[in-house]
Design a protein around this motif. Structure first.
Motif, PDB file in Angstrom:
ATOM      1  N   LEU A   3      -4.011  -5.529   4.014  1.00 23.20           N
ATOM      2  CA  LEU A   3      -3.882  -3.984   3.865  1.00 23.20           C
ATOM      3  C   LEU A   3      -2.950  -3.791   4.545  1.00 23.20           C
ATOM      4  CD1 LEU A   3      -4.809  -1.742   1.945  1.00 23.20           C
ATOM      5  CD2 LEU A   3      -6.502  -1.890   3.845  1.00 23.20           C
ATOM      6  N   ASP A   4      -3.553  -4.244   6.234  1.00 24.52           N
ATOM      7  CA  ASP A   4      -2.350  -4.185   7.127  1.00 24.52           C
ATOM      8  C   ASP A   4      -0.590  -4.268   6.958  1.00 24.52           C
ATOM      9  OD1 ASP A   4      -4.342  -2.408   8.747  1.00 24.52           O
ATOM     10  OD2 ASP A   4      -4.417  -4.107  10.002  1.00 24.52           O
ATOM     11  N   ILE A   6       0.042  -4.663   4.278  1.00 23.02           N
ATOM     12  CA  ILE A   6       0.849  -4.077   2.936  1.00 23.02           C
ATOM     13  C   ILE A   6       1.154  -3.102   3.487  1.00 23.02           C
ATOM     14  CG2 ILE A   6       0.418  -2.527   0.992  1.00 23.02           C
ATOM     15  CD1 ILE A   6      -1.767  -5.444   0.699  1.00 23.02           C
ATOM     16  N   SER A   7       0.619  -1.951   3.729  1.00 24.07           N
ATOM     17  CA  SER A   7       0.756  -0.734   4.925  1.00 24.07           C
ATOM     18  C   SER A   7       1.629  -0.565   5.625  1.00 24.07           C
ATOM     19  CB  SER A   7      -0.675  -0.210   5.385  1.00 24.07           C
ATOM     20  OG  SER A   7      -1.996  -0.309   4.973  1.00 24.07           O
ATOM     21  N   GLU A  36       1.468  -7.093  -5.227  1.00 20.55           N
ATOM     22  CA  GLU A  36       0.439  -5.949  -5.393  1.00 20.55           C
ATOM     23  C   GLU A  36       1.039  -4.785  -6.305  1.00 20.55           C
ATOM     24  OE1 GLU A  36      -2.826  -5.481  -3.479  1.00 20.55           O
ATOM     25  OE2 GLU A  36      -2.406  -6.773  -2.365  1.00 20.55           O
ATOM     26  N   ASN A  39      -0.834  -1.244  -7.337  1.00 20.70           N
ATOM     27  CA  ASN A  39      -0.510  -0.845  -5.872  1.00 20.70           C
ATOM     28  C   ASN A  39       0.016   0.706  -6.010  1.00 20.70           C
ATOM     29  OD1 ASN A  39       0.733   0.950  -3.213  1.00 20.70           O
ATOM     30  ND2 ASN A  39      -0.347  -0.670  -2.437  1.00 20.70           N
TER      31      ASN A  39
END
Length: 108
Positions: A3-4, A6-7, A36, A39
């Motif tokens: 997640l980090d 991707i962010s 993803e 997203n």
């Protein structure tokens, strides 16, 4: 992809878009979508980058996909919490995204 990560990649893509580097921003959003595919933020950003680069057809497709995902996510949240007891703001986020995407589509 974590997640980090991707962010961070989405943040980098937004920075490119804000600087006017729409082609590389689109590539960065597409890179996120390769891992993803659902997203919503990457689809929305891709739509904005494509629109700014003059590719209205691709922008429309990205906005439509983002809108579909936002509506689906909102429906899932409401199914799991039908009383909307306001303990989270996730439903607000998807409601706002849906409205914004409707506006972007109407602009095309």
């Amino acid at each position: 992809m974590a997640l980090d990560e991707i962010s961070g990649k989405i943040g980098d893509a937004w920075a490119m878009h804000r600087k006017g580097d729409h082609v590389n921003a689109a590539r960065a959003f597409e890179d996120v979508l390769r891992t993803e595919a659902e997203n919503v933020d990457a689809h929305y950003g891709l739509g904005l980058a494509k629109r700014a680069a003059g590719d209205k057809s691709a922008a429309k497709a990205s906005f439509e996909k983002a809108k579909s995902l936002a509506e689906r996510n909102l429906a899932e949240l409401r199914t799991n919490n039908p009383s909307n007891d306001l303990k989270t703001n996730k439903d607000d986020r998807y409601m706002m995204l849906t409205r914004m995407l409707q506006q972007r589509l109407a602009e095309l």
